[in-house]
Write a protein that holds these residues in place. Structure first.
Motif, short mmCIF file in Angstrom:
data_model
loop_
_atom_site.label_atom_id
_atom_site.label_comp_id
_atom_site.label_asym_id
_atom_site.label_seq_id
_atom_site.Cartn_x
_atom_site.Cartn_y
_atom_site.Cartn_z
N GLU A 13 -5.19 -2.17 73.87
CA GLU A 13 -5.74 -3.03 72.80
C GLU A 13 -4.84 -3.03 71.57
OE1 GLU A 13 -9.68 -3.55 69.99
OE2 GLU A 13 -9.72 -2.06 71.58
N GLN A 14 -4.35 -1.85 71.19
CA GLN A 14 -3.47 -1.75 70.02
C GLN A 14 -2.13 -2.46 70.29
OE1 GLN A 14 -4.47 -0.73 67.04
NE2 GLN A 14 -6.47 -0.33 67.95
N TRP A 15 -1.67 -2.42 71.52
CA TRP A 15 -0.44 -3.12 71.88
C TRP A 15 -0.61 -4.63 71.67
CZ3 TRP A 15 4.33 -1.85 72.16
CH2 TRP A 15 5.25 -2.70 72.77
N GLN A 16 -1.76 -5.17 72.08
CA GLN A 16 -2.03 -6.59 71.85
C GLN A 16 -2.05 -6.88 70.35
OE1 GLN A 16 -5.75 -7.16 73.98
NE2 GLN A 16 -4.66 -8.24 75.62
N LEU A 17 -2.67 -6.00 69.57
CA LEU A 17 -2.78 -6.23 68.14
C LEU A 17 -1.43 -6.14 67.43
CD1 LEU A 17 -6.07 -4.25 67.45
CD2 LEU A 17 -5.76 -6.74 67.54
N VAL A 18 -0.57 -5.20 67.83
CA VAL A 18 0.75 -5.09 67.19
C VAL A 18 1.61 -6.31 67.53
CG1 VAL A 18 2.15 -3.80 68.88
CG2 VAL A 18 2.40 -3.34 66.44
N ASN A 19 1.23 -7.02 68.58
CA ASN A 19 1.94 -8.24 68.98
C ASN A 19 1.19 -9.51 68.58
OD1 ASN A 19 4.43 -7.52 70.55
ND2 ASN A 19 2.93 -6.17 71.50
N THR A 20 0.29 -9.40 67.60
CA THR A 20 -0.42 -10.58 67.11
C THR A 20 0.60 -11.63 66.66
OG1 THR A 20 -2.28 -9.23 66.39
CG2 THR A 20 -2.08 -11.41 65.37
N PRO A 21 0.41 -12.88 67.08
CA PRO A 21 1.38 -13.92 66.72
C PRO A 21 1.56 -14.08 65.21
CG PRO A 21 -0.10 -14.71 68.43
CD PRO A 21 -0.64 -13.39 67.95
N LEU A 22 2.78 -14.34 64.84
CA LEU A 22 3.12 -14.58 63.43
C LEU A 22 2.37 -15.80 62.93
CD1 LEU A 22 6.97 -14.09 63.65
CD2 LEU A 22 5.30 -12.44 62.81
N GLY A 23 2.01 -15.77 61.66
CA GLY A 23 1.42 -16.93 61.01
C GLY A 23 -0.09 -17.01 61.07
N GLU A 24 -0.72 -16.26 61.95
CA GLU A 24 -2.18 -16.27 62.00
C GLU A 24 -2.71 -15.55 60.77
OE1 GLU A 24 -3.84 -14.70 65.60
OE2 GLU A 24 -2.73 -16.11 66.86
N LYS A 25 -3.84 -16.03 60.24
CA LYS A 25 -4.43 -15.41 59.07
C LYS A 25 -4.71 -13.94 59.35
CE LYS A 25 -7.97 -16.05 55.62
NZ LYS A 25 -9.01 -16.92 55.10
N TRP A 26 -4.31 -13.07 58.43
CA TRP A 26 -4.47 -11.62 58.49
C TRP A 26 -3.63 -10.97 59.59
CZ3 TRP A 26 -6.88 -9.05 54.65
CH2 TRP A 26 -7.69 -9.80 53.81
N SER A 27 -2.72 -11.69 60.20
CA SER A 27 -1.93 -11.12 61.30
C SER A 27 -1.01 -9.99 60.83
CB SER A 27 -1.13 -12.20 62.03
OG SER A 27 -0.19 -12.81 61.17
N GLY A 28 -0.48 -10.08 59.63
CA GLY A 28 0.37 -9.01 59.12
C GLY A 28 -0.40 -7.72 58.98
N ARG A 29 -1.61 -7.81 58.47
CA ARG A 29 -2.45 -6.62 58.31
C ARG A 29 -2.87 -6.07 59.68
NH1 ARG A 29 -3.38 -10.05 54.10
NH2 ARG A 29 -3.51 -9.14 52.01
N THR A 30 -3.12 -6.97 60.60
CA THR A 30 -3.49 -6.56 61.96
C THR A 30 -2.34 -5.80 62.61
OG1 THR A 30 -4.98 -8.44 62.20
CG2 THR A 30 -4.20 -7.39 64.23
N ARG A 31 -1.13 -6.33 62.48
CA ARG A 31 0.03 -5.65 63.06
C ARG A 31 0.25 -4.29 62.40
NH1 ARG A 31 1.73 -11.00 63.07
NH2 ARG A 31 2.67 -10.78 61.01
N TYR A 32 0.04 -4.22 61.08
CA TYR A 32 0.22 -2.94 60.38
C TYR A 32 -0.80 -1.91 60.84
CZ TYR A 32 0.30 0.48 56.59
OH TYR A 32 0.35 1.64 55.87
N ALA A 33 -2.04 -2.32 60.99
CA ALA A 33 -3.08 -1.38 61.45
C ALA A 33 -2.75 -0.85 62.84
CB ALA A 33 -4.44 -2.07 61.45
N ALA A 34 -2.28 -1.72 63.71
CA ALA A 34 -1.90 -1.29 65.05
C ALA A 34 -0.66 -0.40 64.99
CB ALA A 34 -1.65 -2.51 65.95
N ALA A 35 0.27 -0.73 64.11
CA ALA A 35 1.47 0.11 63.95
C ALA A 35 1.07 1.51 63.51
CB ALA A 35 2.43 -0.53 62.95
N MET A 36 0.08 1.61 62.66
CA MET A 36 -0.41 2.92 62.22
C MET A 36 -0.91 3.73 63.41
SD MET A 36 -0.87 5.11 59.80
CE MET A 36 -0.79 4.25 58.24
#
Length: 82
Positions: A13-36
């Motif tokens: 699940e976290q792998w999918q989140l760290v690969n959230t497509p660019l440009g989607e609303k809140w995607s940067g925060r989603t990728r950061y949370a998964a990176a954590m």
């Protein structure tokens, strides 16, 4: 105690989140949370996590070229297939 199957499901699940497509609303925060998550597991360096933190508010910013330009996170870049 977390069993292996639960851990594998969480990691997938976290792998999918760290690969959230660019440009989607809140995607940067989603990728950061998964990176954590991956940082806490020891799969990512602090320097690599810092790039995800910087990009957290920039939904269209791809952290991977920045990681590559900084010369950090080579193992992470390989894992990401870049």
């Amino acid at each position: 105690m977390v069993d292996q199957q639960d851990d594998e499901a969480e990691t997938a699940e976290q792998w999918q989140l760290v690969n959230t497509p660019l440009g989607e609303k809140w995607s940067g925060r989603t990728r950061y949370a998964a990176a954590m998550y991956f940082y806490k597991r020891g799969d990512m360096s602090a320097e690599t996590l810092e790039v995800y933190r910087i990009c957290a508010r920039l939904d269209s910013e791809n952290p991977l070229p920045i990681i590559r330009d900084r010369g950090t996170g080579q193992d992470w870049l390989k894992r990401m297939g870049v």
